[in-house]
Design an enzyme around this catalytic site. Structure first.
Site, PDB file in Angstrom:
ATOM      1  N   SER A 189       0.353  -5.070   1.423  1.00 27.54           N
ATOM      2  CA  SER A 189       0.275  -3.913   2.309  1.00 27.54           C
ATOM      3  C   SER A 189      -1.173  -3.437   2.443  1.00 27.54           C
ATOM      4  CB  SER A 189       1.209  -2.810   1.796  1.00 27.54           C
ATOM      5  OG  SER A 189       1.440  -1.828   2.774  1.00 27.54           O
ATOM      6  N   ASP A 315       9.836  -5.318   9.700  1.00 28.53           N
ATOM      7  CA  ASP A 315       8.997  -4.457   8.860  1.00 28.53           C
ATOM      8  C   ASP A 315       8.387  -3.357   9.720  1.00 28.53           C
ATOM      9  OD1 ASP A 315       7.228  -3.274   7.120  1.00 28.53           O
ATOM     10  OD2 ASP A 315       6.022  -5.075   6.766  1.00 28.53           O
ATOM     11  N   HIS A 344       9.534  -4.877   4.069  1.00 27.25           N
ATOM     12  CA  HIS A 344       8.148  -4.641   3.662  1.00 27.25           C
ATOM     13  C   HIS A 344       7.956  -5.038   2.203  1.00 27.25           C
ATOM     14  CE1 HIS A 344       4.186  -2.907   4.113  1.00 27.25           C
ATOM     15  NE2 HIS A 344       4.356  -2.205   3.006  1.00 27.25           N
TER      16      HIS A 344
END
Length: 375
Positions: A189, A315, A344
């Site tokens: 991320s 996502d 995610h």
């Protein structure tokens, strides 16, 4: 009437979910420039690109996978050794080493970067890949940003997605300490955004031999719009914003002359936190300016070491339309992988939330390629 209906649902729902999970299973799409060394190595090493990705039968949807992994996946207890890194400006960060038995100065190293408020001991999505790498006999080091991982802020400098200089300092330190070991960066991320921006900044002079980016937003502006929609705002965005506020709340006195701290404490979105805290702290003109500088999508041509990216269509944090597949297909160094499901950083395949998933498989196969079959 009620009891038979309940019994029917109990029997039918699992069957339906199981059938649906197999119906939506598909081989991941991948994007890599034809005729390149990277393409040949990818096709000979990444077996996951030949197999269907089967999302967990009872949890096939991206949002539920993300939540289930976050809530029910354990954080394995691993014997890390803490090292405090002192920066030139007086700040500090904690990095955590996990060294397998028999390792020496040539043992490959995987450098992990957690997500936006993640750190070593509270990020299951990092710890399970760390365990995977350790079991392969590789050294692991988790890089905690300033203010996280139990190391208090010493200066007014924190971290953001567009400014990878702290990571550059740490990567150089590791490379100087272990010059004969191959090194792979693995970012999740926002950690992946920092890693990508580091690779774009350093090009062929990077202190790493390869990169792996998991579930990183390619365009932070579009990602912010996406997670501010009703469902992701309710489930994810407000929760992350609270964590960000809680992270800086103990430092009100430190930042009182730089930001409106009452405004910071009222933030309930990531963009709101960026606007009230990150923008004035780092001198960006606006959120748009910050997000433009942090974006990954415009920097594919700047990546000069082999790097794989993994994203899922479902996502919210990384809208698939932002992935620059055409640019990736023109790159000698980037391979992009997109699954239809996986959420995610989740990418569950088993009914057990703690079981090995696609991220661990990719890390194992990509790591083998970088460490043993790419020179």
């Amino acid at each position: 009437m009620v009891l038979p209906l309940i019994l029917t649902l109990v029997i039918v729902a699992p069957i339906f979910l199981w059938m649906y999970s197999w119906y939506i299973s598909a081989i991941p799409k991948h994007y890599v420039k034809p005729g390149t060394k990277l393409q040949k190595k990818v096709h000979s090493n990444l077996r996951i690109l030949e197999q269907k990705y089967h999302p967990s039968w009872w949890c096939p949807f991206g949002t539920t996978q993300t939540v289930v992994r976050q809530i029910f996946r354990d954080c394995p207890s691993l014997p890390f050794t803490r090292e405090i890194v002192e920066f030139d400006d007086g700040g500090a960060a904690g990095i955590d080493w996990l060294i397998p038995e028999g390792a020496d100065d040539t043992t490959p190293i995987v450098v992990f970067l957690p997500g936006i408020t993640g750190s070593t001991h509270d990020s299951s999505y990092v710890l399970h890949p760390v365990k995977e790498a350790r079991d392969k006999g590789w050294k692991c080091v988790v890089v905690n940003p300033r203010g996280l991982g139990g190391v208090k802020l010493r200066t007014t400098r924190t971290y953001n997605a567009a400014t990878p200089h702290d990571f550059a300092f740490i990567a150089k330190m590791i490379n100087e300490r272990y010059p004969d070991a191959k090194k792979l960066g693995c970012g999740f991320s926002m950690g992946g955004m920092i890693l990508w921006n580091y690779l774009a900044m350093t090009g062929e002079n990077a202190d790493l031999d390869g990169g792996m980016i998991v579930s990183s937003p390619w365009d932070p502006l579009v990602a912010s719009d996406s997670i501010e929609c009703f469902i992701p705002q309710l489930i994810f965005n407000s929760f992350i914003a609270k964590n960000l506020v809680d992270m800086v709340r103990p430092y009100r006195e430190l930042f009182k002359d730089m930001v409106d701290f009452d405004e910071v404490c009222r933030c309930n979105t990531v963009r709101g936190f960026d606007r009230s805290f990150v923008i004035p702290m780092y001198g960006f003109k606006s959120c748009d300016d910050y997000y433009r500088q942090a974006t990954l999508a415009t920097k594919v041509d700047k990546i000069k070491i082999p790097c794989v990216t993994l994203n899922s269509v479902d996502d919210y944090f990384s809208p698939v339309e932002c992935i620059p597949t055409l640019d990736i297909m023109e790159s000698d160094y980037v391979c992009g992988i997109i699954t239809n499901h996986g959420g995610h950083t989740a990418f569950m395949e088993s009914a057990d939330p703690n079981a090995r998933g696609m991220v661990e498989k990719l890390l194992s196969q990509w790591g083998n390629m970088i460490f043993h079959d790419y020179s």
